[in-house]
Scaffold this active site. Structure first.
Site, short mmCIF file in Angstrom:
data_model
loop_
_atom_site.label_atom_id
_atom_site.label_comp_id
_atom_site.label_asym_id
_atom_site.label_seq_id
_atom_site.Cartn_x
_atom_site.Cartn_y
_atom_site.Cartn_z
N CYS A 1 35.16 19.47 76.19
CA CYS A 1 35.61 18.11 76.41
C CYS A 1 37.04 18.11 76.90
CB CYS A 1 35.50 17.31 75.11
SG CYS A 1 33.86 17.36 74.36
N ARG B 1 33.76 13.34 76.86
CA ARG B 1 32.74 14.15 76.20
C ARG B 1 31.80 14.85 77.18
NH1 ARG B 1 27.93 11.92 72.17
NH2 ARG B 1 27.39 13.94 71.23
N LEU B 2 31.62 16.14 76.94
CA LEU B 2 30.55 16.92 77.56
C LEU B 2 29.65 17.34 76.40
CD1 LEU B 2 29.57 18.17 80.27
CD2 LEU B 2 30.88 20.22 79.67
N ASN C 1 38.26 19.44 71.46
CA ASN C 1 37.73 20.11 72.64
C ASN C 1 37.35 21.53 72.24
OD1 ASN C 1 37.27 21.28 75.19
ND2 ASN C 1 39.45 21.63 75.53
N GLY C 2 36.08 21.89 72.41
CA GLY C 2 35.68 23.25 72.12
C GLY C 2 34.36 23.34 71.39
N GLU C 3 34.16 24.48 70.76
CA GLU C 3 32.94 24.74 69.99
C GLU C 3 33.32 25.53 68.73
OE1 GLU C 3 30.08 23.52 70.93
OE2 GLU C 3 30.49 23.04 73.03
N ASP D 1 29.48 19.85 65.29
CA ASP D 1 30.51 20.73 64.75
C ASP D 1 31.82 19.96 64.57
OD1 ASP D 1 30.81 20.47 67.50
OD2 ASP D 1 31.35 22.55 67.86
N SER E 1 30.17 34.22 79.19
CA SER E 1 30.93 35.09 80.09
C SER E 1 31.56 36.22 79.28
CB SER E 1 32.00 34.26 80.81
OG SER E 1 32.60 35.00 81.86
N GLY E 2 31.91 37.31 79.97
CA GLY E 2 32.30 38.54 79.29
C GLY E 2 33.78 38.74 79.05
#
Length: 592
Positions: A2, A50-51, A76-78, A100, A360-361
């Site tokens: 977000c 918001r996403l 913003n985040g996870e 979350d 992603s790595g």
């Protein structure tokens, strides 16, 4: 993922129309929904774009409050361990959503701002505690998610990106010329500086505690990556990292929408996809290649995708792709001269046409010692022949000097800056141009770990993660980075480096966990960074056209004769840095 924003105005009430305009400058970070909270005094506001990934209903909308509406959060985040935390918190908190986000509120109610130590994930958030008259701004341990703030005597504004702060029309656009010099040394603006005066970054692994009545700020570093040299059994370490990585990838895959993955055909992204497949997933994968290049990553990505039976789409960059340089100042807000800013934007755009999030790595090279300069420094400090061993006893390398040269991509020291800059700006050149590297050089660490630590704090935290966040979010795409699990880093940093690092095997611990799952051609492939062929960046005529009527020269910032001299030499990455700054200056600066 977000976009967040907030404001405190001590002298005036918040104008919701103006504040929402600021908030909506972050539309690309959250096109699914928007929300605003203004407190009872109307001197404080929090905003959110918001996403959506968890609890797609209206209940998941932010800013979100606790049950008695005394605590408000914009996030913003996870948080990847939110389900585990929810079990721990359910006795003390009445949950109304499956997000979350609400877990952070519950954790704050129970543990205060110390809750950041409980969170595993990527985050930038603000908590307003009405009872304490406190506003907290917190950023994750590695700096995966961005957080900027402006402060003067009467106003504080924070946001995910600089463009939202400037939409308030409160800060003046005044370049920080010491940061300007830093950019040419580092390729980025190091925290807590930004390119602008009076605007700062919250550094990774820090939170700010702000008194909402006085705007006084206390800055706290809440996490440090400590180290010891325990002699662990190799097989134990390999198995433990396997469990941790598998768990991290499973947690990163939690969402109410499908999650894809970037795929380059290197160890890191291939490992992620392989673990996902073993967990019963078939992620869509996305790759980028370069026209007429034998080493083009998309070719290797296709090999991995076919081997693992997952779908793959790719986009191919060519000389015309460089025209996207015109978009980069809008995407990044600050100048950043990583050579993969355009390819990262392109592959993010491709992925967003198909999914809302990818893995992603990033972080694997920092974790397992995969960079060439890490190997070179290790070899210098642990020579194999006796003559070099004796020399090493009497000739100790200057770690900061070694690292500065490894990172330069176009060398600038104080003398070179004097040659380039107009004399009126010489006073801004730092006495120690490598101050940021010196700040993060830990003399107590072993040689390899000292370089790994610099990579974590400098190269990754300030360049790589900034690049991936802005390029992806400009396309409304979330990127999740499962190697950046702080407990995995703690595991490695508390292990003797000879246990996890082998000179003859790239990323030894990771290799041992994927060697039976990927094709031989991928396992034996030499390390290749996320770059294209040098020729892609070396068209002198293109640079001449782009810098023909330089606005940096016109404003007496850079000398024309310096640009002319560079264009007469063999290609030098310094010209790329100048061009990126030129495009940024055209876009963002009104006066100097």
């Amino acid at each position: 993922m977000c976009g967040i924003i907030g404001q405190i105005n001590l002298n005036d009430t918040i104008k919701q129309v103006v504040f929402n305009q600021m908030r909506d400058k972050l539309y690309h970070r959250g096109p699914d929904d928007a929300g605003t909270y203004i407190n009872k005094t109307e001197h404080l506001a929090l905003g959110h774009r918001r996403l959506s990934f968890l609890d797609l209903s209206e209940k998941g909308k932010q800013p979100l409050c606790n049950n008695d509406k005394s605590i408000w959060l914009t996030f913003n985040g996870e948080i990847y361990n939110f389900l585990e935390l929810k079990v721990e918190l359910k006795e003390s908190y009445n949950f109304n959503t499956t997000t979350d986000t609400e877990v952070i509120i519950a954790a704050y109610e129970k543990w205060g701002i110390g809750c950041v130590n409980k969170l595993k994930g990527m985050f930038a958030f603000s908590i307003f505690d009405e009872n304490k008259n406190k506003l907290f701004l917190a950023r994750d341990r590695f700096g995966i998610k961005p957080l900027y703030y402006f402060k003067n005597e009467t106003n504080l504004i924070f946001a995910s990106e600089l463009k939202a702060i400037f939409a308030s029309e409160i800060p003046e656009k005044e370049i920080n010329f010491s940061a300007f010099c830093d950019y040419f040394v580092y390729r980025y603006i190091p925290s807590p500086k930004t390119i602008w005066q009076n605007i700062y970054k919250v550094p990774p692994a820090h939170y700010l505690e702000i008194d909402t009545n006085s705007l006084s700020i206390q800055t706290v570093e809440y996490w440090k990556l400590n180290s010891s040299d325990k002699n662990k059994d190799e097989q134990y370490l390999i198995e433990n990292i396997n469990k941790r990585l598998s768990s991290s990838i499973a947690q990163h895959n939690r969402a109410d929408v499908p999650i894809g993955s970037f795929l380059s055909g290197g160890y890191d992204s291939s490992a992620i996809v392989s673990y996902l497949v073993k967990q019963g997933e078939k992620p869509q994968t996305f790759s980028i290649g370069f026209e007429n290049w034998q080493k083009s990553e998309d070719n290797f990505a296709k090999i991995v995708a076919e081997h693992l039976c997952v779908p793959n789409k790719s986009v191919v960059a060519n000389e015309n792709s460089l025209e996207l340089i015109e978009l980069m100042p809008q995407v990044y807000d600050e100048p950043i001269a990583d050579i993969s800013i355009i390819p990262t934007y392109m592959v993010s755009r491709l992925a967003r046409e198909n999914v809302k999030a990818v893995m992603s790595g990033e972080g694997a090279d920092e974790l397992f010692g995969g960079y060439t300069w890490q190997k070179d420094f290790y070899a210098k400090n642990y020579p194999k022949n006796w003559l070099n061993k004796i020399k090493s006893l009497f000739q100790k390398d200057d770690t900061v000097a070694f690292y500065a040269h490894a990172m330069a991509m176009g060398w600038f020291d104080a003398e070179e800056l004097k040659k380039m800059l107009h004399p009126r700006l010489h006073k801004y050149i730092p006495k120690d141009v490598h101050w940021f590297y010196r700040k993060h050089f830990k003399t107590e660490l072993t040689p390899l770990k000292s370089i790994q630590y610099l990579d974590i704090k400098c190269f990754m935290g300030e360049l790589v993660l900034v690049k991936i966040d802005r390029a992806s979010m400009a396309n409304s795409l979330e990127v999740r980075v499962p190697f950046l699990d702080h407990e995995m880093f703690e595991e490695i940093f508390n292990t003797e480096e000879q246990t996890y690092f082998k000179q003859d095997k790239t990323k030894y611990v990771l290799f041992e966990n994927i060697k039976n799952d990927l094709p031989e051609i991928i396992l034996e492939r030499k390390k290749q960074g996320f770059v294209g062929p040098d020729s892609y960046y070396m068209n002198k005529n293109w640079y001449k056209n782009q810098l023909k009527n330089s606005i940096l020269v016109e404003n007496k910032i850079i000398r024309q004769e310096y640009i002319d001299a560079l264009l007469k030499e063999d290609y030098d990455w310094r010209i790329w840095k100048i061009l990126v700054m030129e495009k940024w200056f055209e876009k963002w600066n009104e006066k100097v």
